[in-house]
Design an enzyme around this catalytic site. Structure first.
Site, mmCIF file in Angstrom:
data_model
loop_
_atom_site.group_PDB
_atom_site.id
_atom_site.type_symbol
_atom_site.label_atom_id
_atom_site.label_comp_id
_atom_site.label_asym_id
_atom_site.label_seq_id
_atom_site.Cartn_x
_atom_site.Cartn_y
_atom_site.Cartn_z
ATOM 1 N N ASP A 1 0.825 -1.206 0.000
ATOM 2 C CA ASP A 1 0.000 0.000 0.000
ATOM 3 C C ASP A 1 0.870 1.272 0.000
ATOM 4 O OD1 ASP A 1 -2.493 1.133 0.018
ATOM 5 O OD2 ASP A 1 -2.738 1.076 2.193
ATOM 6 N N GLY B 1 -7.563 8.999 6.746
ATOM 7 C CA GLY B 1 -7.717 9.268 8.174
ATOM 8 C C GLY B 1 -9.156 9.521 8.559
ATOM 9 N N GLY C 1 -11.187 5.200 3.317
ATOM 10 C CA GLY C 1 -12.558 4.750 3.608
ATOM 11 C C GLY C 1 -13.048 5.030 5.019
ATOM 12 N N THR D 1 -7.683 3.448 9.241
ATOM 13 C CA THR D 1 -7.807 4.119 10.540
ATOM 14 C C THR D 1 -8.830 3.434 11.449
ATOM 15 O OG1 THR D 1 -7.362 6.180 9.382
ATOM 16 C CG2 THR D 1 -8.085 6.380 11.642
HETATM 17 P P1 13P Z 1 -8.279 5.370 5.997
HETATM 18 O O1 13P Z 1 -7.213 5.353 7.020
HETATM 19 O O2 13P Z 1 -8.959 6.694 5.853
HETATM 20 O O3 13P Z 1 -9.276 4.265 6.214
HETATM 21 O O4 13P Z 1 -7.606 5.102 4.576
HETATM 22 C C1 13P Z 1 -6.923 3.907 4.384
HETATM 23 C C2 13P Z 1 -6.312 3.801 3.049
HETATM 24 O O5 13P Z 1 -6.761 4.357 2.081
HETATM 25 C C3 13P Z 1 -5.113 2.946 2.965
HETATM 26 O O6 13P Z 1 -4.638 2.842 1.669
#
Ligand code: 13P
Length: 288
Positions: free
Chosen positions: A80, A186, A216, A239
């Site tokens: 990622d 986040g 998300g 997150t």
């Molecule tokens: P969030 O931390 O907002 O859920 O985003 C996660 C993300 O997109 C990891 O690639």
């Protein structure tokens, strides 16, 4: 057993999305897998550069591969948000199923150049080993850091322009695109912006490749469902997993201050993550 590429295609056809959840440890890995298995849906486990250096690159590959082969289950590993070609190449070599080069902060030209380098390398490995690594890249900036933020950070949330996305996909040959369509990384205390579903639709139509929604955590259910029916095939959550884990752990330590068995202390944290992942997977797979 289906490949990740086949699972993404199937998700697109069925107008559902595959959940992508980040891990920092074995507890989160088991929790995510348990939730997916309960619902019998494919799932992607992701490690950012920081998570990867903590978990271990080869360890993460071995973990995911061992479960996939033991249970004949469609669970995949993604690198990622990797920030340079060398980091992406190392993950392709280690056997990740997909990699994300994150050049969202670079100029369009520089982003194209390094993304293309990643795609060329992945294809050369496929020719030599027949191992297929999916390459994803980002265009438009959705901020960084899966943590709790008071407000949307300065400069985040720059939406992707459909024409530019089309050019980017043509010039790089990527398999999937992570556009900026309203979400930010986040959990934002003051509330997240909405997903622009029309923009998702237009980018999907113009680029012709599956789209991935990042950031998300904290989005409303309706934003997910609109995004998925408009052309999102993978949704990333991090997150919310971290929060579920930490809250579960804090409660466990407070409830049983004399407990010293690590797996007993961790169990409530794992359960909290599993519950959270299960509810998101139900939503993404139209099971509610
Ligand atoms: P969030 O931390 O907002 O859920 O985003 C996660 C993300 O997109 C990891 O690639």
């Amino acid at each position: 057993m289906k490949t990740l590429r086949e699972c993404v295609k199937e998700a697109e056809e069925n107008k559902v999305a595959i959940g992508h959840f980040n891990i920092s440890n074995l507890e989160a890995f088991h929790a995510i897998y348990n939730a997916a298995k309960k619902l019998n849906v494919p799932v992607i486990v992701g490690v950012s550069e920081g998570e990867e250096s903590f978990v271990g690159k080869e360890e993460a590959v071995a973990l995911v591969r061992s479960i996939r082969e033991r249970d004949n289950y469609p669970i995949f590993l993604n690198a990622d948000h990797h920030s340079n070609f060398e980091a992406v190449r190392a993950c392709i070599d280690a056997g990740f199923d997909s990699v994300i080069f994150d050049g969202a902060k670079l100029s369009f030209e520089e982003n194209v150049k390094i993304t293309k380098e990643c795609v060329d390398y992945a294809r050369s490995v496929t020719r030599k080993t027949s191992r297929d690594t999916i390459v994803e890249a980002e265009l438009g900036y959705i901020g960084s850091g899966s943590n709790i933020k008071d407000t949307i950070p300065e400069g985040a949330g720059i939406l992707t322009k459909p024409e530019e996305a089309k050019k980017f996909v043509e010039m790089t040959g990527i398999d999937m695109l992570a556009p900026s369509v309203g979400s930010v990384h986040g959990l934002i205390k003051s509330g997240k912006p909405h997903i622009d579903a029309e923009l998702v639709k237009e980018i999907r139509k113009k680029t012709g490749v599956p789209l991935v929604l990042h950031g998300g955590s904290g989005l409303r259910d309706v934003d997910f469902t609109n995004a998925i029916t408009s052309g999102i095939s993978i949704v990333h959550i991090n997150t919310e997993i971290r929060i579920a884990y930490v809250e579960g752990l804090k409660k466990s330590l407070a409830d049983k201050p004399d407990e010293v068995v690590p797996y007993k202390i961790s169990a409530p944290a794992m359960n909290a993550v599993e519950e959270m992942v299960e509810s998101r997977l139900k939503l993404f797979n139209n099971m509610e």
